[in-house]
Design a protein around this motif. Structure first.
Motif, short mmCIF file in Angstrom:
data_model
loop_
_atom_site.label_atom_id
_atom_site.label_comp_id
_atom_site.label_asym_id
_atom_site.label_seq_id
_atom_site.Cartn_x
_atom_site.Cartn_y
_atom_site.Cartn_z
N ILE A 55 22.48 -36.07 -5.47
CA ILE A 55 22.68 -34.59 -6.07
C ILE A 55 24.36 -34.66 -6.47
O ILE A 55 25.02 -34.77 -5.60
CB ILE A 55 22.22 -33.62 -5.26
CG1 ILE A 55 20.64 -33.44 -5.02
CG2 ILE A 55 22.69 -32.35 -5.90
CD1 ILE A 55 20.22 -32.42 -4.24
N ALA A 56 24.57 -34.47 -7.90
CA ALA A 56 25.69 -34.32 -8.24
C ALA A 56 26.19 -32.53 -8.14
O ALA A 56 25.42 -31.70 -8.79
CB ALA A 56 26.15 -34.43 -9.58
N VAL A 57 27.28 -32.15 -7.54
CA VAL A 57 27.68 -30.76 -7.36
C VAL A 57 28.45 -30.46 -8.74
O VAL A 57 29.58 -31.27 -8.76
CB VAL A 57 28.29 -30.69 -6.07
CG1 VAL A 57 28.63 -29.27 -5.90
CG2 VAL A 57 27.68 -31.20 -4.76
N PRO A 58 27.99 -29.60 -9.34
CA PRO A 58 28.83 -29.07 -10.48
C PRO A 58 30.19 -28.54 -10.10
O PRO A 58 30.49 -28.12 -9.07
CB PRO A 58 28.03 -28.10 -10.92
CG PRO A 58 26.70 -28.28 -10.71
CD PRO A 58 26.86 -28.90 -9.33
N THR A 59 31.03 -29.08 -11.06
CA THR A 59 32.64 -28.86 -10.75
C THR A 59 32.99 -27.41 -11.60
O THR A 59 32.13 -26.75 -11.94
CB THR A 59 33.44 -29.98 -11.42
OG1 THR A 59 33.05 -30.08 -12.89
CG2 THR A 59 33.25 -31.19 -10.97
N ASP A 60 34.12 -26.97 -11.56
CA ASP A 60 34.83 -26.03 -12.25
C ASP A 60 34.62 -24.75 -11.55
O ASP A 60 34.87 -23.51 -11.85
CB ASP A 60 34.47 -25.76 -13.44
CG ASP A 60 34.72 -26.83 -14.54
OD1 ASP A 60 35.61 -27.55 -14.33
OD2 ASP A 60 33.79 -27.12 -15.13
N PHE A 61 34.05 -24.86 -10.05
CA PHE A 61 34.16 -23.71 -9.20
C PHE A 61 34.64 -24.04 -7.84
O PHE A 61 34.67 -25.47 -7.67
CB PHE A 61 32.68 -23.59 -9.03
CG PHE A 61 31.97 -22.77 -10.37
CD1 PHE A 61 32.04 -21.50 -10.80
CD2 PHE A 61 31.08 -23.48 -11.00
CE1 PHE A 61 31.59 -21.09 -11.91
CE2 PHE A 61 30.24 -23.38 -11.71
CZ PHE A 61 30.49 -22.10 -12.52
N ILE A 62 35.22 -23.19 -7.12
CA ILE A 62 35.54 -23.62 -5.60
C ILE A 62 34.04 -23.48 -4.93
O ILE A 62 33.15 -22.64 -5.11
CB ILE A 62 36.23 -22.47 -4.99
CG1 ILE A 62 37.84 -22.37 -5.93
CG2 ILE A 62 36.43 -22.54 -3.46
CD1 ILE A 62 38.77 -21.28 -5.38
N ARG A 63 34.05 -24.46 -4.13
CA ARG A 63 32.68 -25.03 -3.55
C ARG A 63 32.83 -24.98 -2.07
O ARG A 63 33.96 -25.55 -1.62
CB ARG A 63 31.83 -26.10 -3.97
CG ARG A 63 31.63 -25.89 -5.66
CD ARG A 63 31.78 -27.15 -6.35
NE ARG A 63 33.07 -27.69 -6.43
CZ ARG A 63 33.40 -28.83 -6.70
NH1 ARG A 63 32.53 -29.61 -7.15
NH2 ARG A 63 34.74 -29.13 -6.68
N MET A 64 31.63 -24.50 -1.18
CA MET A 64 31.66 -24.70 0.06
C MET A 64 30.26 -25.27 0.52
O MET A 64 29.21 -24.50 0.20
CB MET A 64 31.80 -23.66 0.77
CG MET A 64 32.08 -23.45 2.29
SD MET A 64 32.27 -21.93 3.20
CE MET A 64 33.96 -21.25 2.38
N LEU A 65 30.16 -26.32 0.99
CA LEU A 65 28.86 -26.94 1.25
C LEU A 65 28.84 -27.25 2.90
O LEU A 65 29.90 -27.92 3.47
CB LEU A 65 28.69 -28.56 0.68
CG LEU A 65 28.82 -28.49 -0.80
CD1 LEU A 65 28.66 -29.69 -1.16
CD2 LEU A 65 27.77 -27.58 -1.51
N TYR A 66 27.67 -26.58 3.49
CA TYR A 66 27.74 -26.55 4.91
C TYR A 66 26.23 -27.37 5.25
O TYR A 66 25.28 -26.88 4.65
CB TYR A 66 27.73 -25.22 5.41
CG TYR A 66 27.51 -25.35 6.82
CD1 TYR A 66 28.51 -25.75 7.98
CD2 TYR A 66 26.44 -24.72 7.32
CE1 TYR A 66 28.43 -25.57 9.29
CE2 TYR A 66 26.15 -24.84 9.01
CZ TYR A 66 26.96 -25.32 9.77
OH TYR A 66 26.64 -25.12 11.17
N VAL A 67 26.34 -28.44 6.06
CA VAL A 67 25.17 -29.05 6.26
C VAL A 67 24.45 -28.22 7.72
O VAL A 67 24.90 -28.17 8.73
CB VAL A 67 25.16 -30.42 7.00
CG1 VAL A 67 24.06 -31.25 7.53
CG2 VAL A 67 26.09 -31.21 6.06
N MET A 68 23.13 -27.69 7.17
CA MET A 68 22.47 -26.70 8.34
C MET A 68 21.68 -27.57 9.15
O MET A 68 21.36 -27.01 10.13
CB MET A 68 21.71 -25.62 7.38
CG MET A 68 20.98 -24.68 8.11
SD MET A 68 20.73 -23.17 7.17
CE MET A 68 19.34 -23.86 6.14
#
Length: 317
Positions: A55-68
């Motif tokens: 899965i490609a995560v869209p750019t141009d935003f501040i992002r936070m990814l957490y493995v639940m």
């Protein structure tokens, strides 16, 4: 604060009642697009699962990814990182992110527009220097095209897990629109991340901005102006005092001592103009027991004594 397993279970049950689970990349891209096109939305949050495809995560935003839940393989720019439950990535808009997980893996994705990070919000975690600096620089034009990221590895049974779920719950509950409670949940999560042991931070970009760092140091000096010392500031920002003093001299043209003096003089001028406090009270409040010393330095800089300055300003007004 310790959070029980029962509380985690309660959160999971609540999340199942919300429409925040996305099963494949097209759903995520569509949700991010809706978020981008809605001017009223500043934050988005959802959970991806069954992410066996990249899965490609869209750019141009501040992002936070957490493995639940589960194990996920992340690609940050060209670097591969495998994270288990409790893994966390914070990235600016330029970082290239993608990931692939086990079939049962679940990842919380938070997206933030720059407008989310108001001055008042950033000020609530000013004393968490690493993350404060990261978000300030993520909003800066200086780094608009430079990849910045932080990678953490938290154990599942930490309060970071709880606060990540709390922020997700609040964002989705509020139908993705911003409110004070949502921002409070965000601040709690940031502070909890910052309070974790240093070894939880397992990777970060190598970019350093002395310009932004200098602004942060000067802001800290202002906040502690009455009693600030070089050793205190050096310890706060993890520098040797001599190095910190040299860096400030290079960036501002003034030594640490000169910076403190000039800012105290400016603050003294404000008190002289805006209050009727005695000069003795003002000078002592600025951290000086020797009034004669401060008088002398004030006159060297301003050309008049504090008493003459107050009289002159009153006559002008």
């Amino acid at each position: 604060m310790d959070v029980s397993v029962a509380q985690y279970a309660s959160f999971y049950q609540f999340l199942k009642t919300l429409d925040c689970y996305l099963g494949y990349e097209e759903q995520m891209l569509a949700e991010v697009q809706r978020f981008a096109e809605n001017p009223q939305r500043e934050i988005a949050a959802f959970v991806t699962k069954e992410t066996s495809e990249q899965i490609a995560v869209p750019t141009d935003f501040i992002r936070m990814l957490y493995v639940m839940k589960g194990t996920v393989s992340f690609k940050i720019d060209e670097e591969e990182k495998q994270l288990n439950t409790g893994g966390l990535i914070i990235a600016n808009g330029a970082a290239q992110l993608s990931y692939r997980g086990e079939l049962e893996a679940e990842v919380i994705a938070f997206y933030f527009k720059p407008s989310y990070f108001t001055e008042s919000l950033l000020g609530q975690f000013f004393e968490e220097p690493l993350l404060y600096r990261f978000f300030v620089e993520a909003l800066s034009d200086e780094f608009i095209c430079i990849s910045r990221f932080l990678v953490y590895d938290f154990a599942e049974a930490t309060d970071v897990h709880f606060y990540a779920l709390l922020l997700l719950k609040q964002v989705v509950k509020m139908a993705y629109f911003n409110n004070k409670v949502t921002k409070s949940a965000f601040v709690l999560l940031i502070v909890e991340i910052s309070q974790a042991a240093p070894e939880r931070l397992i990777a970060k970009d190598s970019v350093v901005s002395n310009g932004q760092l200098t602004e942060e140091i000067l802001a800290y000096i202002d906040a502690r102006l009455e009693q600030v010392t070089l050793e205190e500031v050096a310890g706060k920002f993890h520098f040797h005092p001599n190095y910190l003093s040299s860096m400030l001299k290079e960036k501002t043209g003034h030594s640490f001592t000169e910076i403190v003096l000039l800012r105290r003089i400016d603050r003294c001028k404000s008190y002289l103009e805006q209050t009727d406090l005695t000069i003795q009270t003002i000078v002592e409040g600025l951290g000086y027991k020797d009034k004669a010393f401060f008088y002398k330095r004030f006159k060297q800089v301003e050309g008049v004594t504090p008493r003459q300055y107050r009289k002159m300003r009153k006559e002008e007004n």
